[in-house]
Design a protein around this motif. Sequence first.
Motif, PDB file in Angstrom:
ATOM      1  N   GLU A 103       0.812  -1.213   0.000  1.00 35.47           N
ATOM      2  CA  GLU A 103       0.000   0.000   0.000  1.00 35.47           C
ATOM      3  C   GLU A 103       0.847   1.265   0.000  1.00 35.47           C
ATOM      4  O   GLU A 103       0.527   2.239  -0.692  1.00 35.47           O
ATOM      5  CB  GLU A 103      -0.924   0.017   1.221  1.00 35.47           C
ATOM      6  CG  GLU A 103      -1.794   1.259   1.302  1.00 35.47           C
ATOM      7  CD  GLU A 103      -2.466   1.439   2.646  1.00 35.47           C
ATOM      8  OE1 GLU A 103      -3.133   2.479   2.836  1.00 35.47           O
ATOM      9  OE2 GLU A 103      -2.310   0.554   3.521  1.00 35.47           O
ATOM     10  N   THR A 106       2.175   2.018  -3.441  1.00 36.94           N
ATOM     11  CA  THR A 106       1.060   2.397  -4.316  1.00 36.94           C
ATOM     12  C   THR A 106       0.618   3.824  -4.037  1.00 36.94           C
ATOM     13  O   THR A 106       0.427   4.625  -4.961  1.00 36.94           O
ATOM     14  CB  THR A 106      -0.116   1.423  -4.123  1.00 36.94           C
ATOM     15  OG1 THR A 106       0.273   0.130  -4.599  1.00 36.94           O
ATOM     16  CG2 THR A 106      -1.348   1.882  -4.907  1.00 36.94           C
ATOM     17  N   THR A 107       0.461   4.157  -2.765  1.00 35.67           N
ATOM     18  CA  THR A 107       0.043   5.504  -2.393  1.00 35.67           C
ATOM     19  C   THR A 107       1.084   6.542  -2.828  1.00 35.67           C
ATOM     20  O   THR A 107       0.732   7.625  -3.323  1.00 35.67           O
ATOM     21  CB  THR A 107      -0.186   5.594  -0.873  1.00 35.67           C
ATOM     22  OG1 THR A 107      -1.188   4.642  -0.504  1.00 35.67           O
ATOM     23  CG2 THR A 107      -0.660   6.987  -0.474  1.00 35.67           C
ATOM     24  N   ILE A 311      -5.505   1.602  -4.383  1.00 46.20           N
ATOM     25  CA  ILE A 311      -5.053   1.664  -2.992  1.00 46.20           C
ATOM     26  C   ILE A 311      -5.775   0.624  -2.145  1.00 46.20           C
ATOM     27  O   ILE A 311      -5.159  -0.079  -1.332  1.00 46.20           O
ATOM     28  CB  ILE A 311      -5.258   3.082  -2.423  1.00 46.20           C
ATOM     29  CG1 ILE A 311      -4.287   4.061  -3.088  1.00 46.20           C
ATOM     30  CG2 ILE A 311      -5.061   3.093  -0.905  1.00 46.20           C
ATOM     31  CD1 ILE A 311      -4.540   5.517  -2.739  1.00 46.20           C
ATOM     32  N   GLN A 312      -7.087   0.488  -2.357  1.00 44.98           N
ATOM     33  CA  GLN A 312      -7.845  -0.506  -1.597  1.00 44.98           C
ATOM     34  C   GLN A 312      -7.369  -1.926  -1.909  1.00 44.98           C
ATOM     35  O   GLN A 312      -7.254  -2.765  -1.003  1.00 44.98           O
ATOM     36  CB  GLN A 312      -9.342  -0.390  -1.884  1.00 44.98           C
ATOM     37  CG  GLN A 312     -10.189  -1.295  -1.000  1.00 44.98           C
ATOM     38  CD  GLN A 312     -11.659  -1.308  -1.384  1.00 44.98           C
ATOM     39  OE1 GLN A 312     -12.006  -1.713  -2.479  1.00 44.98           O
ATOM     40  NE2 GLN A 312     -12.518  -0.859  -0.473  1.00 44.98           N
ATOM     41  N   ALA A 314      -4.349  -2.783  -2.780  1.00 45.66           N
ATOM     42  CA  ALA A 314      -3.067  -2.942  -2.099  1.00 45.66           C
ATOM     43  C   ALA A 314      -3.280  -3.202  -0.610  1.00 45.66           C
ATOM     44  O   ALA A 314      -2.594  -4.038  -0.003  1.00 45.66           O
ATOM     45  CB  ALA A 314      -2.206  -1.701  -2.320  1.00 45.66           C
ATOM     46  N   GLN A 315      -4.247  -2.510  -0.022  1.00 50.21           N
ATOM     47  CA  GLN A 315      -4.554  -2.719   1.397  1.00 50.21           C
ATOM     48  C   GLN A 315      -5.019  -4.153   1.652  1.00 50.21           C
ATOM     49  O   GLN A 315      -4.586  -4.796   2.622  1.00 50.21           O
ATOM     50  CB  GLN A 315      -5.642  -1.740   1.843  1.00 50.21           C
ATOM     51  CG  GLN A 315      -5.197  -0.290   1.906  1.00 50.21           C
ATOM     52  CD  GLN A 315      -6.357   0.680   2.123  1.00 50.21           C
ATOM     53  OE1 GLN A 315      -7.513   0.332   1.873  1.00 50.21           O
ATOM     54  NE2 GLN A 315      -6.049   1.878   2.587  1.00 50.21           N
ATOM     55  N   ASP A 318      -2.074  -6.529   1.283  1.00 56.62           N
ATOM     56  CA  ASP A 318      -1.220  -6.412   2.466  1.00 56.62           C
ATOM     57  C   ASP A 318      -1.807  -7.189   3.635  1.00 56.62           C
ATOM     58  O   ASP A 318      -1.095  -7.890   4.371  1.00 56.62           O
ATOM     59  CB  ASP A 318      -1.081  -4.934   2.871  1.00 56.62           C
ATOM     60  CG  ASP A 318      -0.113  -4.157   1.988  1.00 56.62           C
ATOM     61  OD1 ASP A 318       0.458  -4.756   1.045  1.00 56.62           O
ATOM     62  OD2 ASP A 318       0.065  -2.947   2.234  1.00 56.62           O
TER      63      ASP A 318
END
Length: 332
Positions: A103, A106-107, A311-312, A314-315, A318
């Motif tokens: 994340e 990515t962010t 982003i979501q 990636a979260q 993770d």
Amino acid sequence: MAPLRWAIVGAGKISHDFVTAIQIFPDNHSVVAVGSGNRANAEKFAEEHKIPKAYEGYEGIAKDKEVDVVYIGNLNTQHYASTKLMLEHGKPVLCEKPFTMNEKQTTDLIELARAKKVFLMEAVWSRCFPVYKKVRELIDEGAIGEVMFANVNFGFNLQNKERITNKNFGGGAILDLGIYILQFQQFVFRGLKPIKVVVAGSLTKDGVDGTSAALISYENGKLASVTCSAEIFLPNEGIIIGTKGMMRLPRFWCPSELITSNKTYNFDIPQSEVKFKYLYSGGLLYEADEVKQCLEEGKLESPQITHCESIQLAQLMDLMRKEVGLRFKEDD
């Protein structure tokens, strides 16, 4: 309108298929440069695909004024640095999935793209297939009532693939296959945020995840069940169930068929005379066309796979990795 001039980062199999796909329609797309960490590989790739420029490394692409947009197709662990380099030089980017290793990376890239006002898109090609557009249309018009459940599974025995087994390459099923199942349920419940995620899975002898699953809960009893495996072959389909019916997507990650209670929809996938490395790669043309349309309209992100959705994803990856005990050096 002139063809969109692409440069390719990475001279591997997926880059071969992407170039082969977009060359189906040369009036819309052209490839003007390729870069690889190995000059010989870049030159071989350029010769095979009739690309005029071959660069050792990627800085030449970043500085090339004849390049309109860059496709990032190298290793997972290289996505972050390669994309950052292009964005810093003002180059729009289509980066292969997974966008990055986590994340935070990515962010960072999305914030950089926004600061530079440069287009950036994660290459979740599934979202650009006509079947997905039809699914969205049917869901929005209430064809199967209120959607309450999604089930999706994606699995092959990939233990002979170094990109899967090598932890230093960002291996494991979650980054390679998990993003597909996660994006599918995200697409089904688009705009909603999970309220609970329960994960199960284990690591292989190589120290990466082999088979993993998650139950993802949303408000009002909505639920997604997702499974990915790099050890066993799974049915590899997506199912969407609503209060009035259901939909099935065989080969959900690159579908040409949608089966509903009332009707079956079939769509053609673009074909090429040049042989693809992977099945159904003609569908890569859809995401290239999406990039072209976004750039022509002055957009900085694609509505098919937004920055917030990347982003979501990636979260969620993770979280799944944390629960099964997989940590990469990039997480430090």
